[in-house]
Design a protein around this motif. Sequence first.
Motif, mmCIF file in Angstrom:
data_model
loop_
_atom_site.group_PDB
_atom_site.id
_atom_site.type_symbol
_atom_site.label_atom_id
_atom_site.label_comp_id
_atom_site.label_asym_id
_atom_site.label_seq_id
_atom_site.Cartn_x
_atom_site.Cartn_y
_atom_site.Cartn_z
ATOM 1 N N ARG A 81 0.840 -1.205 0.000
ATOM 2 C CA ARG A 81 0.000 0.000 0.000
ATOM 3 C C ARG A 81 0.870 1.248 0.000
ATOM 4 O O ARG A 81 1.876 1.290 0.688
ATOM 5 C CB ARG A 81 -0.916 0.002 1.230
ATOM 6 C CG ARG A 81 -1.914 -1.144 1.257
ATOM 7 C CD ARG A 81 -2.809 -1.050 2.499
ATOM 8 N NE ARG A 81 -3.761 -2.131 2.565
ATOM 9 C CZ ARG A 81 -4.947 -2.122 1.965
ATOM 10 N NH1 ARG A 81 -5.306 -1.069 1.245
ATOM 11 N NH2 ARG A 81 -5.770 -3.151 2.076
ATOM 12 N N PRO A 82 0.453 2.253 -0.796
ATOM 13 C CA PRO A 82 -0.623 2.214 -1.787
ATOM 14 C C PRO A 82 -0.155 1.548 -3.072
ATOM 15 O O PRO A 82 1.047 1.349 -3.269
ATOM 16 C CB PRO A 82 -0.907 3.703 -2.019
ATOM 17 C CG PRO A 82 0.426 4.351 -1.835
ATOM 18 C CD PRO A 82 1.110 3.580 -0.737
ATOM 19 N N ALA A 83 -1.115 1.192 -3.940
ATOM 20 C CA ALA A 83 -0.759 0.690 -5.267
ATOM 21 C C ALA A 83 -0.293 1.883 -6.094
ATOM 22 O O ALA A 83 -1.077 2.760 -6.439
ATOM 23 C CB ALA A 83 -1.967 0.015 -5.921
ATOM 24 N N MET A 84 0.996 1.936 -6.394
ATOM 25 C CA MET A 84 1.577 3.138 -6.988
ATOM 26 C C MET A 84 2.524 2.762 -8.118
ATOM 27 O O MET A 84 3.364 1.875 -7.974
ATOM 28 C CB MET A 84 2.304 3.939 -5.908
ATOM 29 C CG MET A 84 2.707 5.333 -6.311
ATOM 30 S SD MET A 84 3.010 6.399 -4.865
ATOM 31 C CE MET A 84 4.285 5.487 -4.003
ATOM 32 N N LEU A 85 2.386 3.438 -9.243
ATOM 33 C CA LEU A 85 3.173 3.158 -10.434
ATOM 34 C C LEU A 85 4.620 3.619 -10.273
ATOM 35 O O LEU A 85 4.897 4.641 -9.644
ATOM 36 C CB LEU A 85 2.533 3.867 -11.629
ATOM 37 C CG LEU A 85 3.123 3.617 -13.015
ATOM 38 C CD1 LEU A 85 2.866 2.182 -13.449
ATOM 39 C CD2 LEU A 85 2.517 4.594 -14.027
ATOM 40 N N ASN A 86 5.538 2.838 -10.849
ATOM 41 C CA ASN A 86 6.959 3.215 -10.929
ATOM 42 C C ASN A 86 7.556 3.556 -9.567
ATOM 43 O O ASN A 86 8.121 4.637 -9.355
ATOM 44 C CB ASN A 86 7.133 4.399 -11.890
ATOM 45 C CG ASN A 86 6.823 4.025 -13.319
ATOM 46 O OD1 ASN A 86 6.913 2.851 -13.694
ATOM 47 N ND2 ASN A 86 6.434 4.995 -14.130
ATOM 48 N N SER A 87 7.439 2.637 -8.652
ATOM 49 C CA SER A 87 7.980 2.805 -7.308
ATOM 50 C C SER A 87 8.728 1.532 -6.915
ATOM 51 O O SER A 87 8.724 0.538 -7.653
ATOM 52 C CB SER A 87 6.860 3.077 -6.297
ATOM 53 O OG SER A 87 6.087 4.195 -6.674
ATOM 54 N N ALA A 88 9.370 1.577 -5.758
ATOM 55 C CA ALA A 88 9.953 0.378 -5.161
ATOM 56 C C ALA A 88 9.068 -0.070 -4.010
ATOM 57 O O ALA A 88 8.103 0.616 -3.637
ATOM 58 C CB ALA A 88 11.370 0.660 -4.688
ATOM 59 N N ILE A 89 9.392 -1.230 -3.422
ATOM 60 C CA ILE A 89 8.620 -1.748 -2.289
ATOM 61 C C ILE A 89 9.532 -1.846 -1.079
ATOM 62 O O ILE A 89 10.570 -2.519 -1.123
ATOM 63 C CB ILE A 89 8.015 -3.131 -2.602
ATOM 64 C CG1 ILE A 89 7.091 -3.051 -3.818
ATOM 65 C CG2 ILE A 89 7.265 -3.675 -1.393
ATOM 66 C CD1 ILE A 89 6.560 -4.403 -4.261
ATOM 67 N N ALA A 90 9.151 -1.172 -0.004
ATOM 68 C CA ALA A 90 9.887 -1.243 1.256
ATOM 69 C C ALA A 90 9.111 -2.135 2.220
ATOM 70 O O ALA A 90 7.900 -1.970 2.391
ATOM 71 C CB ALA A 90 10.067 0.149 1.857
ATOM 72 N N LEU A 91 9.814 -3.073 2.862
ATOM 73 C CA LEU A 91 9.174 -4.022 3.777
ATOM 74 C C LEU A 91 9.596 -3.718 5.211
ATOM 75 O O LEU A 91 10.789 -3.531 5.493
ATOM 76 C CB LEU A 91 9.566 -5.455 3.416
ATOM 77 C CG LEU A 91 8.900 -6.563 4.223
ATOM 78 C CD1 LEU A 91 7.435 -6.695 3.833
ATOM 79 C CD2 LEU A 91 9.614 -7.886 4.013
ATOM 80 N N ASP A 92 8.617 -3.662 6.094
ATOM 81 C CA ASP A 92 8.875 -3.471 7.522
ATOM 82 C C ASP A 92 8.625 -4.805 8.215
ATOM 83 O O ASP A 92 7.478 -5.256 8.320
ATOM 84 C CB ASP A 92 7.958 -2.388 8.091
ATOM 85 C CG ASP A 92 8.331 -1.988 9.511
ATOM 86 O OD1 ASP A 92 8.647 -2.879 10.316
ATOM 87 O OD2 ASP A 92 8.298 -0.782 9.818
ATOM 88 N N ARG A 93 9.698 -5.453 8.687
ATOM 89 C CA ARG A 93 9.563 -6.778 9.296
ATOM 90 C C ARG A 93 8.722 -6.737 10.561
ATOM 91 O O ARG A 93 7.877 -7.604 10.802
ATOM 92 C CB ARG A 93 10.943 -7.344 9.624
ATOM 93 C CG ARG A 93 11.819 -7.662 8.428
ATOM 94 C CD ARG A 93 13.205 -8.078 8.853
ATOM 95 N NE ARG A 93 14.086 -8.360 7.728
ATOM 96 C CZ ARG A 93 14.320 -9.579 7.268
ATOM 97 N NH1 ARG A 93 13.755 -10.625 7.846
ATOM 98 N NH2 ARG A 93 15.145 -9.758 6.237
ATOM 99 N N LYS A 94 8.966 -5.731 11.424
ATOM 100 C CA LYS A 94 8.272 -5.667 12.711
ATOM 101 C C LYS A 94 6.766 -5.444 12.535
ATOM 102 O O LYS A 94 5.949 -6.096 13.172
ATOM 103 C CB LYS A 94 8.871 -4.558 13.568
ATOM 104 C CG LYS A 94 10.309 -4.816 14.002
ATOM 105 C CD LYS A 94 10.832 -3.698 14.886
ATOM 106 C CE LYS A 94 12.262 -3.974 15.337
ATOM 107 N NZ LYS A 94 12.785 -2.864 16.190
ATOM 108 N N LYS A 95 6.417 -4.520 11.662
ATOM 109 C CA LYS A 95 5.000 -4.211 11.446
ATOM 110 C C LYS A 95 4.347 -5.173 10.458
ATOM 111 O O LYS A 95 3.127 -5.147 10.292
ATOM 112 C CB LYS A 95 4.848 -2.785 10.938
ATOM 113 C CG LYS A 95 5.293 -1.726 11.926
ATOM 114 C CD LYS A 95 5.082 -0.331 11.343
ATOM 115 C CE LYS A 95 5.523 0.754 12.324
ATOM 116 N NZ LYS A 95 5.326 2.115 11.753
ATOM 117 N N GLU A 96 5.164 -6.006 9.806
ATOM 118 C CA GLU A 96 4.671 -6.909 8.764
ATOM 119 C C GLU A 96 3.839 -6.142 7.747
ATOM 120 O O GLU A 96 2.717 -6.510 7.404
ATOM 121 C CB GLU A 96 3.852 -8.061 9.376
ATOM 122 C CG GLU A 96 4.679 -9.008 10.227
ATOM 123 C CD GLU A 96 3.885 -10.213 10.671
ATOM 124 O OE1 GLU A 96 2.635 -10.154 10.625
ATOM 125 O OE2 GLU A 96 4.497 -11.223 11.043
#
Length: 481
Positions: free
Chosen positions: A188-203
């Motif tokens: 979230r959000p569904a966004m064009l031409n971006s990267a994805i950052a993952l937060d392990r603690k908050k899942e």
Amino acid sequence: MVVRVFFAGRRGGRFGFRFRTCPSARCALRLGEGPRALGFSISEEKLNHGIGNCEQAFLHNWRGHSDRLSFTNGFGNDRVTRAIIDSLILPKVLDQILTHGANFKIGEIKIGERRADQSFARIEVSAETSEALDELMLRLRQHGAEVIERANVQLASAPADGVFPSDFYVTTNQQTFVRFGGKEIEVRPAMLNSAIALDRKKESARAVKFFDVTKGDEIVVGHQGIRVVPVQRSTTRTDIFQFINTIVDADEPKSAIIRELGEELRRAHTAKGKIAIVAGPAIVRTGADHHLVRLIEGDYVNRLFAGNSFAAYDVERALFGTSLGMNPDLAFARGGHENHLRAINTIREAGGISAAVRQKLLTRGVMHACVRHDVDIVLTGAIRDEGPIPGVTTDVIEAQKVMRQKLADVTHVMLLATVQHSLAVASMLAPTVKTVCVDIDPTAVERAVEHQPLQAIGLVTDVEPFLQELADYLTESRIRE
């Protein structure tokens, strides 16, 4: 090159696809991508009595020559589900395979028997190198293909503020999930031409731009563990947004589509949807501004996105009867370009557009109507702007943030006579947003519509007659009620 695919039916019939990639192909699978052609043929046991089997009948009917494909090393098993026929996902997937020089073998396919049924296909894909296969898998995932062997996403740390790892995954504006710790997490959000950052603690997983990332953030790399869910066509009813990449050229009739659009806006208004207008200066300069005011007064506009120039032209028209020194009713207008600067100065002196309305300095026009009817005004600047008018966001990064925030809950957007602003907004829209683009330039319409392949309509026409006919229809329908 010609590629043939046959699907066996339950009672002996077969459904055949035929793809051509040679320059002589007359039609393309998607707008702007050619030359490629798709043909199909349906036959039954009782047909083609003079030919021994369905494949021979198929070749005889097409009078074509086919080259057989050989399968090489490097295999990936993809599963394509959901509305692969109605939304043309299957042809898109096969087209991607062919354009990447890869091969495929359909291991299983099931076509829905009724309109609401989903279809399913399992395709074995091969490429000459593992690198080519990885690149192809990335493209197929963007169409909703799922690798049968599921695994967790791969992560890498951002090396510096504002810098992604070299192999970062680039998002589409489709609903996306990442698999981590055996669970799927929606991005979230569904966004064009971006990267994805993952937060392990908050899942949790979020789409991030360059300015959002800080050193050490865990970024998704590669394509493993990612699932994309494309927007599907509605199976409950058909409307004007159900046709893929609908563009109505300048020489085609538009009244029926404008009436259907009016009905769509009425339904959105009744359902408490959010309708946004992206307005270009041509609306004011062509004299279409009072038709836009009618839409605002009818509560068919919730947000107005525009540049500083649109607001300045509108204020100038309201105060002096001109826009950039020109009057649509007079061949020669007094004041010339001075009126433009004097209008901006008046608003700056008043403290902004809302203040000018309260002080009764601004008594008509689009900006006046927006203030009176509580329409959100989102104004952004450009290098060549005069002023600017107070309330215009001149910082580009801040403008992107504000626009994304204001577009988050929008359900319908009309992009009217502004190329750059329309493209900027279209790139920020969720795939479910129904979009209408109106511009006299066919290229501008095509570029805007391609961002929303299943939810967009483009009309190549002058904005003034479009707004007039739309406002007339909505006004008349309200009177009839």
